[in-house]
Motif scaffolding. Structure first.
Motif, PDB file in Angstrom:
ATOM      1  N   GLU A 163       0.828  -1.329   0.076  1.00 30.01           N
ATOM      2  CA  GLU A 163       0.035   0.087  -0.137  1.00 30.01           C
ATOM      3  C   GLU A 163       0.876   1.308  -0.068  1.00 30.01           C
ATOM      4  O   GLU A 163       1.817   1.478   0.749  1.00 30.01           O
ATOM      5  CB  GLU A 163      -0.882  -0.137   1.307  1.00 30.01           C
ATOM      6  CG  GLU A 163      -1.842   1.163   1.338  1.00 30.01           C
ATOM      7  CD  GLU A 163      -2.734   0.785   2.774  1.00 30.01           C
ATOM      8  OE1 GLU A 163      -3.280  -0.406   2.748  1.00 30.01           O
ATOM      9  OE2 GLU A 163      -3.254   1.842   3.197  1.00 30.01           O
ATOM     10  N   ASP A 188      -3.294   4.460  -1.526  1.00 30.40           N
ATOM     11  CA  ASP A 188      -4.130   5.055  -0.348  1.00 30.40           C
ATOM     12  C   ASP A 188      -4.247   6.777  -0.435  1.00 30.40           C
ATOM     13  O   ASP A 188      -5.016   7.374  -0.970  1.00 30.40           O
ATOM     14  CB  ASP A 188      -3.625   4.491   1.058  1.00 30.40           C
ATOM     15  CG  ASP A 188      -4.292   5.100   2.253  1.00 30.40           C
ATOM     16  OD1 ASP A 188      -5.297   5.767   1.914  1.00 30.40           O
ATOM     17  OD2 ASP A 188      -3.978   4.910   3.448  1.00 30.40           O
ATOM     18  N   ARG A 192      -7.154   9.403  -1.388  1.00 31.24           N
ATOM     19  CA  ARG A 192      -7.700  10.085  -0.280  1.00 31.24           C
ATOM     20  C   ARG A 192      -7.356  11.590  -0.431  1.00 31.24           C
ATOM     21  O   ARG A 192      -8.141  12.430   0.314  1.00 31.24           O
ATOM     22  CB  ARG A 192      -7.875   9.455   0.923  1.00 31.24           C
ATOM     23  CG  ARG A 192      -6.580   9.598   1.812  1.00 31.24           C
ATOM     24  CD  ARG A 192      -6.703   8.842   3.247  1.00 31.24           C
ATOM     25  NE  ARG A 192      -5.665   8.187   3.595  1.00 31.24           N
ATOM     26  CZ  ARG A 192      -4.682   8.415   4.443  1.00 31.24           C
ATOM     27  NH1 ARG A 192      -4.623   9.529   5.024  1.00 31.24           N
ATOM     28  NH2 ARG A 192      -3.672   7.585   4.714  1.00 31.24           N
TER      29      ARG A 192
HETATM   30 MG   LIG Z   1      -2.741   3.650   4.002  1.00 31.28          MG
END
Ligand SMILES: [Mg+2]
Ligand SMILES: O=C(O)CCC(=O)C1=CC=C[C@@H](O)[C@@H]1C(=O)O
Length: 328
Positions: A163, A188, A192
């Motif tokens: 990730e 990620d 976001r």
């Molecule tokens: Mg993360």
């Protein structure tokens, strides 16, 4: 959605400060504002360093949850991964003991001040108990650091995915090309914290998308994003933002609303908190059973933040409300 009046949000807002059992993403206490609307409790807890423009998405999510509730569910149990902070290998059994039945573990790696040997030892200690491991570097590696670290980690066993190995979309795309399928790359922060959550996938920088409900502006938006990613063949993982049980129940409800869910979700993080605002969600053999969270008045009092901290959060919430009201 139409914004309720600010006074209705602030009328029943409670700021809490919850100690963590273990240091996680550099913090040892988690602060959050809980408030209540006609559909139930909601949580506003953007990390303290986030500016108002970014933090306002978290408020949009909380207001939607408190006034409209979650989207309709398609399943009632969500498989959840164990989350292992950047602890020493010796502490791993202790952490995993809190995630009985988990069939996937996510391990933090690339922590500032730690070595690759420590990452390898931690990941191997996890593999002894849970063979399906994913790692999260939170963007800390360069492309060459990532290649070296992944090579070392893969010597001892497979990884489900890595990730956010690097910070930028361009680095993720280059790494993904150079890895040539050796391990999948998940995005990620590049989703976001981006203006366009689809850019990293369109640029060839991700095989998997990690979706966090509050930073992405709410459950319904996450479902819409996941549907579009699904059409592009990208599986999603719904993950927490180190939420209280209130945020976790929204995360679980969001995961339950997705048309397809193949991977375990990162919703086990209340295990990292030393206390919570209400009773935990039901843990069903490696998963969470969806359900709305109840908030305990005694816990709100026990965990109440200082006067200064409360003032800071109420002012922040008010500024974020102004951002949303201007956008509307
Ligand atoms: Mg993360
Ligand atoms: O995904 C999980 O297993 C739990 C959630 C988690 O790891 C995170 C929550 C909040 C902030 C982050 O630093 C971190 C992450 O990067 O995914």
């Amino acid at each position: 959605m139409k914004l309720p009046p600010l006074s209705a949000i602030l009328a029943d807002a409670h700021v809490v400060s919850i100690p963590l059992r273990v240091r996680f993403r550099g913090i040892t206490t988690r602060e959050a504002t809980l408030f209540r609307g006609p559909a139930g409790w909601a949580e506003f807890a953007p990390f303290p360093e986030y500016e108002d423009a970014e933090a306002s998405a978290w408020l949009a999510s909380a207001v939607e949850a408190a006034w409209n509730g979650p989207p309709p569910a398609r399943r009632d149990v969500i498989a959840v991964n164990a989350t292992v902070p950047a602890v020493s290998a010796a502490r791993v059994p202790d952490i995993l003991a809190r995630f009985a039945g988990a069939r996937t573990a996510k391990v933090k790696v690339a922590e500032k001040g730690q070595s690759l040997a420590e990452d390898v030892a931690r990941v191997n200690a996890v593999r002894e108990q849970i063979p399906n491991v994913r790692v999260d570097a939170n963007g800390a590696w360069t492309v060459s650091d990532a290649l070296r670290a992944l090579d070392a980690l893969l010597q001892h066993g497979p990884l489900e995915y890595v990730e956010q190995p690097c910070h930028t979309v361009e680095e993720l795309a280059e790494l993904r090309q150079r890895l040539d399928g050796a391990v999948r790359v998940a995005a990620d922060e590049s989703i976001r914290r981006a203006d366009d959550p689809f850019r990293v996938v369109e640029a060839g920088g991700a095989d998997v998308a990690v979706l966090k409900v509050a930073p992405l502006g709410g459950a319904r938006r996450v479902v819409t994003i996941a549907e579009r990613l699904g059409e592009a063949g990208i599986p999603v993982v719904v993950s927490s933002a180190l939420d209280t049980v209130v945020g976790i129940s929204l995360g679980a409800a969001t995961a339950a609303a997705l048309p397809v869910l193949e991977l375990a979700c990162g919703l086990g993080t209340t295990q990292l908190l030393a206390d919570d605002v209400g009773p935990p969600m039901e843990w069903a053999e490696g998963g969470l059973r969806i359900g709305s969270a109840t908030v305990d008045e005694l816990a709100l009092r026990r965990l109440a933040a200082s006067e200064e901290c409360t003032k800071w959060w109420r002012e922040r919430l008010t500024r974020c409300y102004t951002v949303l009201a201007t956008q509307a």
